[in-house]
Design a protein around this motif. Sequence first.
Motif, mmCIF file in Angstrom:
data_model
loop_
_atom_site.group_PDB
_atom_site.id
_atom_site.type_symbol
_atom_site.label_atom_id
_atom_site.label_comp_id
_atom_site.label_asym_id
_atom_site.label_seq_id
_atom_site.Cartn_x
_atom_site.Cartn_y
_atom_site.Cartn_z
ATOM 1 N N ASP A 68 64.921 24.261 92.331
ATOM 2 C CA ASP A 68 63.893 24.004 91.329
ATOM 3 C C ASP A 68 62.921 25.173 91.233
ATOM 4 O O ASP A 68 62.623 25.829 92.221
ATOM 5 C CB ASP A 68 63.102 22.745 91.703
ATOM 6 N N ASP A 126 64.147 20.823 85.309
ATOM 7 C CA ASP A 126 65.386 20.633 86.080
ATOM 8 C C ASP A 126 66.487 19.979 85.249
ATOM 9 O O ASP A 126 66.924 18.857 85.544
ATOM 10 C CB ASP A 126 65.100 19.837 87.368
ATOM 11 N N HIS A 130 58.316 16.783 92.217
ATOM 12 C CA HIS A 130 58.161 17.976 93.048
ATOM 13 C C HIS A 130 56.990 17.795 94.008
ATOM 14 O O HIS A 130 55.955 17.245 93.643
ATOM 15 C CB HIS A 130 57.907 19.192 92.140
ATOM 16 N N LYS A 167 58.937 16.146 87.896
ATOM 17 C CA LYS A 167 59.834 17.110 87.260
ATOM 18 C C LYS A 167 60.280 16.537 85.911
ATOM 19 O O LYS A 167 60.090 15.348 85.639
ATOM 20 C CB LYS A 167 61.057 17.339 88.160
#
Length: 479
Positions: A380, A389, A439, A450
């Motif tokens: 990531d 992502d 995240h 994300k």
Amino acid sequence: TTVVAKGRTLRFPEGFVWGAATAAYQIEGAARQDGRGVSIWDTFSRTPGRVADGHTGDVACDHYNRHRDDVRLMRDLGLRAYRFSVAWPRVLPEGAGRVNEAGLAFYDRLVDDLLEAGIAPYATLYHWDLPQALEDAGGWTSRETAYRFAEYAEVVRDRLGDRVKTWLTVNEPWVAAVLGYGIGVHAPGRASAADAFRATHHMLLAHGLAARLLREAGAAEIAITLNLAPVLTPEGLHDPQAPVSAEDAEAVNRIDCLLNRQFLDPALRGEYPREVLEIVERIAGLGHVRDGDLKLIHQPVDLLGINYYTPCVVRARPGAPGSDSYPGSDGIEFSGATGPTTATGWPIVPTALTRLLTRLSRDYPEVGLLVTENGAAFEDVVAGGRVADADRIAFIEGHLRAAYAAIEEGADLRGYLVWSLLDNFEWAEGYHKRFGIVHVDFATQRRLPKDSALWYRDVIARNGLVKDRARRPTLEVVA
Ligand code: PNW
């Protein structure tokens, strides 16, 4: 963030359980807080050379101190269920005997917060953090550990059972036994094939004992969670019709017995496969399997928890040494699937999930199915306050498509829990492998959903996938 008309949605069954999963040692941190005892993962991770870069779960996501914020995050994503695990050494610091009230109180608050947010708590009783004191007395190679587990399960049940309706006993006994006791890459770091078979049996016994006492207290849903994978030949991987030689069929069956049926058959049918008994007898003897054990292990369960990441690919090759992870696998060659992989190097094969789910529903029709883990680590990048992502979205979407196909073929799939809610301590890989849809900046403990989390929120809101996107071949998107 597109608004999608009803007719264009691949809609999942009503009441389908959408959620996310974590495990205590991977997220809680607070290793020395409020009287928590030492677990085998504390000892293992603090031993130089065991975990990548010496990482430990001492702080992890500090979820123990941030659970309120994390529950708010879950609520904002619209999760219907949250699977967490209870840390045995928080509840019983020495593994048995003295109960640590502060530890129990933490799970009490967590469960209340979840219920207040409208999220169903799914509690796993054992996700690998065995109290060190019990390891010192033999760990899972000792039959006594199964009885200590039952005592611990009773304490947790008595405290949370009025509000927790779904219980998962033991997470992935194959991984805990084989990686922990068989090859030593997980805690407690022991390496004996015979010990791995003993540990396996005692964890199954622990499951049975706990399932029985949860049932006595009227738990609504009881499950065991297994790491399961279709075992396929390289030719059969993408072509279910591919012809299989008798030798390859034997190799496939042997590994299927060791990886899948060694756990499924005792828990759901009350018997070990003959192939497993032969191998166990040769390597460990059968002294640890006593009369009545299989009856104890075979408790009625409502759900089978399935952790699926990647298939297992094997073929017969005379003279091959086999794999240390599968004692008794001599003459078998293990090869990865071809094609795209995740950051852990695991090949991405969503179609194998369809095959797994349809097979389980066919072979074990009495039990409902729940995907208790599925997800992926990728590299990531945080940029402009965002983690784009797309690879993780494609992974999850591909597997949800595969799950949907299984439901269409009649599989009794009740829900899907993504692994994981948060980036966390990925066992021997430390913090390098990020599985979260959220995240975590481990320096500041800042959480950042994300793109996959936002996408998942929309999936949950519409109870399904967007059809057009579904027609896109997943592997192309990933590659
Ligand atoms: C599972 N392997 O672990 C666990 O239940 C999770 O705690 C973990 O974070 C997740 O999958 C992702 O790895 C596994 O090497 C760990 O075969 C290792 C293996 C399989 C499962």
